[in-house]
Design a protein around this motif. Structure first.
Motif, PDB file in Angstrom:
ATOM      1  N   LEU A 102       3.327   1.789  -5.773  1.00  0.00           N
ATOM      2  CA  LEU A 102       4.150   2.009  -6.957  1.00  0.00           C
ATOM      3  C   LEU A 102       3.296   2.408  -8.157  1.00  0.00           C
ATOM      4  N   ALA A 103       2.102   1.841  -8.260  1.00  0.00           N
ATOM      5  CA  ALA A 103       1.210   2.191  -9.370  1.00  0.00           C
ATOM      6  C   ALA A 103       0.823   3.666  -9.314  1.00  0.00           C
ATOM      7  N   ILE A 104       0.481   4.152  -8.125  1.00  0.00           N
ATOM      8  CA  ILE A 104       0.091   5.549  -7.978  1.00  0.00           C
ATOM      9  C   ILE A 104       1.276   6.470  -8.235  1.00  0.00           C
ATOM     10  N   THR A 105       2.452   6.080  -7.739  1.00  0.00           N
ATOM     11  CA  THR A 105       3.655   6.863  -8.008  1.00  0.00           C
ATOM     12  C   THR A 105       3.939   6.917  -9.501  1.00  0.00           C
ATOM     13  N   GLY A 106       3.749   5.804 -10.185  1.00  0.00           N
ATOM     14  CA  GLY A 106       3.956   5.773 -11.637  1.00  0.00           C
ATOM     15  C   GLY A 106       2.989   6.677 -12.372  1.00  0.00           C
ATOM     16  N   HIS A 107       1.727   6.666 -11.959  1.00  0.00           N
ATOM     17  CA  HIS A 107       0.741   7.562 -12.562  1.00  0.00           C
ATOM     18  C   HIS A 107       1.169   9.024 -12.383  1.00  0.00           C
ATOM     19  N   ALA A 108       1.609   9.367 -11.178  1.00  0.00           N
ATOM     20  CA  ALA A 108       2.011  10.747 -10.893  1.00  0.00           C
ATOM     21  C   ALA A 108       3.205  11.150 -11.743  1.00  0.00           C
ATOM     22  N   ARG A 109       4.161  10.270 -11.874  1.00  0.00           N
ATOM     23  CA  ARG A 109       5.362  10.584 -12.659  1.00  0.00           C
ATOM     24  C   ARG A 109       5.010  10.781 -14.127  1.00  0.00           C
ATOM     25  N   TRP A 110       4.181   9.923 -14.673  1.00  0.00           N
ATOM     26  CA  TRP A 110       3.803  10.033 -16.083  1.00  0.00           C
ATOM     27  C   TRP A 110       3.034  11.329 -16.338  1.00  0.00           C
TER      28      TRP A 110
END
Length: 310
Positions: A161-169
Motif C-alpha cells: 500500500l505504501a508503494i501504491t500510495g507513492h505511485a499515486r501521489w
C-alpha cells in the motif's frame, strides 16, 4: 455470515469478472460491454473524465443511451470498468529482476506510467480494496515480491500500500503538470519555471523562512525526482526493518488508525461554529506573528544603522 449468505456481487464487479448475466436483448450484435468501455476510455483519454457520460458514449458508438443501459446499467459501473481497463495487468518483466526491492520499484514505476497514460483515473474515488481482476493482479504482484522476506501478511500489505500510495501521489503531481502544459501551451519545464517565479514573488523570508531558503536553493527548478527519492527512502526503511527481523528483533504493526470524531462527521452545528472560530483565531495569530517578525526586522535594521553611525 455463512457460505450460503455470501453477498451478491454488485453488477459492475460482476461485469469486470465476466460473471454478469448478458442482456436478453440488445440493439445489435455489434454492441457489447467491451465496446462501450473502449469508447468511454477513448473519450476520457482525449477529453478527460468530465467528457464521459452515457449519452456521449452512446453517441460515439452510434446508439441511443437506453441501448447502453441494457449492458451497463449505471454510470458508476461504467467508471469501474474503465478503471479496470486502464489499469490493465502488471507487466511480467518485473519478475525477472533480482530481489524484492528491484521488483517492487519496477511495479512502482509502471503504476506511475499508468497514471500518465490515463490521468483521468486519478479523478476516480477510492471506495475500498481492489476487487476487480486487474486491480487484484497488481496487489497480488506487489505482495508476491515480498514472498521471500520475513515480513508477515499484514506487513507485506502495508508495504504494498505504501508503494501504491507513492505511485499515486507522483501520478497526481505529474499529471497535473502535464494538464497545465496542455492548457497553457507551455512545456512542463516552462510550467515549472513559471511556478518557481510565482513562489519567488509571494514567499518572504519573514513569514516562510524555510520555504524561502528552499526557493533560493532552486528546488522548484531542480531536475531531480523528489518522488523517486521518497520511494527509495521508504524502501530503505523496509530493508532495515527486514534486516532487524532477520536478527530476531521483535516488531509489530500499530493498530491505532487515524480517525475522525463521529460528532464532526455528523456535521454538528455548534462544532462547526467552534472550528470556524479556531480558524479565525489561527489566521489572526499568523497575522500577528507576521507583524512581529516585521517589527523585529525593522528594529534590527534601525539598531544596525545606529551602530554604524556611532
Amino acid at each position: 455470515m455463512t457460505d450460503d449468505e455470501l453477498p451478491e456481487l454488485p453488477r459492475g464487479i460482476a461485469l469486470a469478472w465476466g460473471v454478469a448475466a448478458n442482456p436478453q436483448r440488445g440493439p445489435k450484435r455489434e454492441m457489447s460491454v467491451e465496446r462501450i468501455v473502449d469508447a468511454a476510455v477513448e473519450l476520457a483519454d482525449a477529453e478527460g473524465i468530465g467528457a464521459v457520460s452515457m449519452a456521449a458514449v452512446a453517441a460515439k458508438l452510434g446508439f441511443t443511451p437506453m441501448s447502453l443501459y441494457r449492458y451497463v446499467s449505471a454510470k458508476d459501473d461504467l467508471l469501474l470498468l474503465m478503471q479496470e481497463q486502464g489499469t490493465g495487468l502488471p507487466p511480467e518483466s518485473h519478475r525477472a529482476l533480482d530481489g524484492w526491492r528491484a521488483r517492487l520499484l519496477a511495479l512502482y514505476q509502471e503504476q506511475v506510467l499508468l497514471y500518465l497514460r490515463h490521468p483521468w483515473m486519478l479523478s476516480l474515488p477510492i471506495t475500498g480494496s481492489p476487487i476487480t481482476p486487474n486491480s487484484s493482479a497488481w496487489l497480488d504482484a506487489s505482495l508476491a515480491t515480498l514472498d521471500d522476506t520475513p515480513l508477515n501478511a499484514e506487513e507485506r500489505l502495508a508495504v504494498a500500500l505504501a508503494i501504491t500510495g507513492h505511485a499515486r501521489w507522483c501520478g497526481i503531481v505529474q499529471a497535473g503538470y502535464s494538464e497545465q502544459a496542455r492548457g497553457t501551451g507551455l512545456s512542463p519545464d516552462e510550467v515549472a519555471a513559471r511556478e518557481a517565479a510565482l513562489f519567488d514573488r509571494v514567499i518572504s523570508a519573514d513569514e516562510f523562512p524555510a520555504l524561502r531558503r528552499a526557493i533560493e536553493d532552486s528546488v522548484f527548478r531542480s531536475a531531480s525526482d523528489p518522488f523517486r527519492f521518497a520511494v527509495e527512502r521508504t524502501l530503505d526503511g523496509v530493508a532495515a526493518y527486514i534486516a532487524a527481523l532477520e536478527r530476531d528483533a521483535t516488531h509489530s504493526l500499530s493498530d491505532d488508525w487515524i480517525t475522525i470524531d463521529p460528532a464532526e462527521l455528523a456535521g454538528d452545528r455548534r462544532l462547526k461554529e467552534a472550528q470556524k472560530s479556531v480558524r479565525e483565531a489561527e489566521k489572526a495569530l499568523r497575522a500577528a506573528r507576521k507583524l512581529e517578525r516585521q517589527a523585529l526586522r525593522e528594529a534590527g535594521e534601525r539598531l544596525a544603522k545606529v551602530k554604524k553611525s556611532g
